[in-house]
Design a protein around this motif. Structure first.
Motif, PDB file in Angstrom:
ATOM      1  N   ARG A 173      48.213 -21.049 -24.526  1.00 26.79           N
ATOM      2  CA  ARG A 173      47.939 -20.147 -25.534  1.00 26.79           C
ATOM      3  C   ARG A 173      47.532 -18.854 -24.908  1.00 26.79           C
ATOM      4  N   SER A 174      47.283 -18.909 -23.877  1.00 29.31           N
ATOM      5  CA  SER A 174      46.986 -17.697 -23.201  1.00 29.31           C
ATOM      6  C   SER A 174      48.267 -17.249 -22.576  1.00 29.31           C
ATOM      7  N   PRO A 175      48.812 -16.168 -23.023  1.00 25.13           N
ATOM      8  CA  PRO A 175      50.113 -15.758 -22.560  1.00 25.13           C
ATOM      9  C   PRO A 175      50.053 -15.219 -21.149  1.00 25.13           C
ATOM     10  N   GLN A 232      36.989   6.429 -18.231  1.00 21.70           N
ATOM     11  CA  GLN A 232      37.498   7.748 -18.573  1.00 21.70           C
ATOM     12  C   GLN A 232      36.411   8.809 -18.609  1.00 21.70           C
ATOM     13  N   GLU A 233      35.175   8.434 -18.926  1.00 20.73           N
ATOM     14  CA  GLU A 233      34.140   9.435 -19.145  1.00 20.73           C
ATOM     15  C   GLU A 233      33.498   9.904 -17.844  1.00 20.73           C
ATOM     16  N   ASP A 234      32.908   8.970 -17.068  1.00 20.08           N
ATOM     17  CA  ASP A 234      32.208   9.412 -15.862  1.00 20.08           C
ATOM     18  C   ASP A 234      32.995   9.150 -14.589  1.00 20.08           C
ATOM     19  N   ARG A 235      34.258   8.658 -14.756  1.00 21.46           N
ATOM     20  CA  ARG A 235      35.172   8.439 -13.646  1.00 21.46           C
ATOM     21  C   ARG A 235      34.709   7.359 -12.669  1.00 21.46           C
ATOM     22  N   ALA A 236      33.689   6.594 -13.043  1.00 19.07           N
ATOM     23  CA  ALA A 236      33.223   5.536 -12.153  1.00 19.07           C
ATOM     24  C   ALA A 236      34.173   4.346 -12.235  1.00 19.07           C
ATOM     25  N   MET A 237      34.509   3.788 -11.097  1.00 17.05           N
ATOM     26  CA  MET A 237      35.429   2.667 -11.074  1.00 17.05           C
ATOM     27  C   MET A 237      34.736   1.411 -11.569  1.00 17.05           C
ATOM     28  N   VAL A 238      35.475   0.578 -12.287  1.00 14.37           N
ATOM     29  CA  VAL A 238      34.926  -0.675 -12.784  1.00 14.37           C
ATOM     30  C   VAL A 238      35.835  -1.816 -12.381  1.00 14.37           C
ATOM     31  N   ARG A 239      35.269  -3.011 -12.388  1.00 15.58           N
ATOM     32  CA  ARG A 239      36.053  -4.192 -12.044  1.00 15.58           C
ATOM     33  C   ARG A 239      36.117  -5.169 -13.203  1.00 15.58           C
ATOM     34  N   GLY A 240      35.304  -4.984 -14.219  1.00 16.92           N
ATOM     35  CA  GLY A 240      35.207  -5.969 -15.288  1.00 16.92           C
ATOM     36  C   GLY A 240      36.134  -5.701 -16.440  1.00 16.92           C
ATOM     37  N   CYS A 241      35.643  -6.065 -17.623  1.00 22.50           N
ATOM     38  CA  CYS A 241      36.391  -5.904 -18.865  1.00 22.50           C
ATOM     39  C   CYS A 241      37.657  -6.740 -18.890  1.00 22.50           C
ATOM     40  N   TRP A 242      37.494  -8.046 -18.753  1.00 23.50           N
ATOM     41  CA  TRP A 242      38.641  -8.934 -18.819  1.00 23.50           C
ATOM     42  C   TRP A 242      38.827  -9.410 -20.249  1.00 23.50           C
ATOM     43  N   GLN A 243      40.041  -9.498 -20.643  1.00 27.33           N
ATOM     44  CA  GLN A 243      40.343  -9.880 -22.029  1.00 27.33           C
ATOM     45  C   GLN A 243      40.100 -11.364 -22.224  1.00 27.33           C
ATOM     46  N   GLY A 290      44.842 -11.181 -30.834  1.00 30.76           N
ATOM     47  CA  GLY A 290      44.086 -10.257 -31.679  1.00 30.76           C
ATOM     48  C   GLY A 290      42.836 -10.909 -32.217  1.00 30.76           C
ATOM     49  N   ARG A 291      41.986 -10.102 -32.797  1.00 29.71           N
ATOM     50  CA  ARG A 291      40.789 -10.640 -33.425  1.00 29.71           C
ATOM     51  C   ARG A 291      41.151 -11.374 -34.716  1.00 29.71           C
ATOM     52  N   PRO A 292      40.302 -12.271 -35.180  1.00 36.17           N
ATOM     53  CA  PRO A 292      40.582 -12.993 -36.432  1.00 36.17           C
ATOM     54  C   PRO A 292      40.857 -12.025 -37.579  1.00 36.17           C
ATOM     55  N   GLY A 293      41.942 -12.252 -38.282  1.00 35.24           N
ATOM     56  CA  GLY A 293      42.324 -11.399 -39.394  1.00 35.24           C
ATOM     57  C   GLY A 293      43.273 -10.288 -39.024  1.00 35.24           C
ATOM     58  N   ASP A 294      43.420  -9.992 -37.718  1.00 35.77           N
ATOM     59  CA  ASP A 294      44.342  -8.948 -37.278  1.00 35.77           C
ATOM     60  C   ASP A 294      45.742  -9.517 -37.126  1.00 35.77           C
ATOM     61  N   LEU A 295      46.738  -8.653 -37.299  1.00 38.23           N
ATOM     62  CA  LEU A 295      48.124  -9.056 -37.096  1.00 38.23           C
ATOM     63  C   LEU A 295      48.413  -9.123 -35.602  1.00 38.23           C
ATOM     64  N   SER A 296      48.857 -10.283 -35.151  1.00 34.51           N
ATOM     65  CA  SER A 296      49.202 -10.472 -33.749  1.00 34.51           C
ATOM     66  C   SER A 296      50.270 -11.556 -33.658  1.00 34.51           C
ATOM     67  N   LEU A 297      50.907 -11.629 -32.498  1.00 33.80           N
ATOM     68  CA  LEU A 297      51.911 -12.669 -32.288  1.00 33.80           C
ATOM     69  C   LEU A 297      51.282 -14.051 -32.400  1.00 33.80           C
ATOM     70  N   ASP A 298      50.108 -14.223 -31.809  1.00 31.98           N
ATOM     71  CA  ASP A 298      49.437 -15.517 -31.851  1.00 31.98           C
ATOM     72  C   ASP A 298      49.114 -15.941 -33.287  1.00 31.98           C
ATOM     73  N   ALA A 299      48.740 -14.979 -34.133  1.00 37.35           N
ATOM     74  CA  ALA A 299      48.409 -15.294 -35.519  1.00 37.35           C
ATOM     75  C   ALA A 299      49.645 -15.689 -36.333  1.00 37.35           C
ATOM     76  N   LEU A 300      50.831 -15.261 -35.882  1.00 29.70           N
ATOM     77  CA  LEU A 300      52.064 -15.564 -36.600  1.00 29.70           C
ATOM     78  C   LEU A 300      52.677 -16.908 -36.202  1.00 29.70           C
ATOM     79  N   LEU A 301      52.195 -17.494 -35.109  1.00 29.78           N
ATOM     80  CA  LEU A 301      52.818 -18.712 -34.603  1.00 29.78           C
ATOM     81  C   LEU A 301      52.735 -19.894 -35.572  1.00 29.78           C
ATOM     82  N   PRO A 302      51.617 -20.143 -36.274  1.00 28.05           N
ATOM     83  CA  PRO A 302      51.600 -21.278 -37.218  1.00 28.05           C
ATOM     84  C   PRO A 302      52.655 -21.151 -38.312  1.00 28.05           C
TER      85      PRO A 302
END
Length: 283
Positions: free
Chosen positions: A198-200, A107-118, A16-28
């Motif tokens: 750390r990268s699950p 979702q909007e123009d139905r064009a296929m994409v390959r990016g947007c990696w987390q 998650g982003r800094p300050g958000d509740l996530s599993l990674d943030a709970l590990l310490p």
């Protein structure tokens, strides 16, 4: 290094982003509570919407070794992760395989994409479809070029009906992503193959794979408010609707089932996805 297994509730993201509740943030805090000297790393964890088994390690090298084991197992055609799901509807066959290509689509123009990696993920695991305004859509017979370009990933899920009652079923699911069956040069143009024989490192191999495959089985997961709209009914007979023609909405349950669950229409909107990571195979 030590291994630790936890049970994650649905809705909790791994990262998650800094300050958000996530599993990674709970590990310490978890490390301090257990009195561990070394930092905890996520070896394997279900996706945000899923509940189930989380595997942690206090050894960096053990984490990397096990993550590589899970990746290699999928590409060898093995099934290292086993899920359970409650579905609305009962499959016609008691066991079988759902095989199809999957791709990301805007979702909007139905064009296929390959990016947007987390950020922070290892390998070729796309990030959150919701955050990127993307949806996962099936491709029944992907071409060789699209597979080679990795525009489309070939996916397979093995399923078995464990029990069924009142129009719902408890399914065992074992997903994998990779090549089409060995010694097969042409992708199989099928949605469903009845079983004959750390990268699950997050699960399943392709995001939302299990939800999409269950809709192709015409038995969407209970609490799936994103893909269940792709299963329509005429005179009680289910059929598949393409994502392009059916926008997502809150899952529709018949009055009898909703009454048995004790849910009001308002509560139904918050019903979590009933897919649970039940078991992991270790080397």
């Amino acid at each position: 290094g030590a291994l630790l297994a936890l049970n994650k509730p649905p809705g909790l993201p791994v990262l998650g982003r800094p300050g958000d509740l996530s599993l990674d943030a709970l590990l310490p805090a978890l490390r301090r509570r257990l009195g561990l000297a070394a930092e905890l790393h996520v070896v394997k964890a279900p996706a945000r919407e899923y509940s189930g088994l989380v595997l942690l390690s206090s050894c960096y090298h053990t984490t990397k070794k096990l993550q590589q084991f899970f990746t290699n197992a999928r590409w060898r055609g093995q099934y290292p992760a086993t899920y359970r799901a409650i579905t609305v509807g009962v499959p016609e066959e008691m066991e079988g395989e759902i095989c199809t290509g999957l791709r990301w689509q805007q979702q909007e123009d139905r064009a296929m994409v390959r990016g947007c990696w987390q950020a922070g993920d290892t390998g070729n695991t796309p990030g959150s479809a919701e955050a990127c305004a993307l949806q996962v859509v099936p491709v029944p017979a992907p071409g060789r070029r699209s597979l080679a370009r990795k525009d489309v990933k070939s996916t397979l899920t093995r399923y078995r009906v464990l029990s069924a009652v009142g129009g719902c079923a408890l399914l065992q699911l074992q997903p994998r992503t990779g090549e089409w069956p060995p010694n097969t040069s042409t992708p199989q143009p099928c949605f469903l193959t009845p079983a004959i024989s750390r990268s699950p490192c997050s699960s399943p191999a392709f995001p939302e794979q299990l939800q999409v495959h269950l809709t192709l089985l015409l038995c969407p997961a209970l609490g799936d408010h994103k893909h269940s709209s792709h299963v329509g009914r005429v005179l009680g007979v289910p059929f598949f609707l393409t994502p392009e023609t059916t926008p997502s909405h809150t899952q529709v349950l018949d009055e009898e089932l909703r009454s048995r669950l004790g849910l009001s229409p308002q509560q139904l909107q918050h019903l979590p996805l009933h897919i649970h990571l039940q078991e992991l195979v270790l080397p």
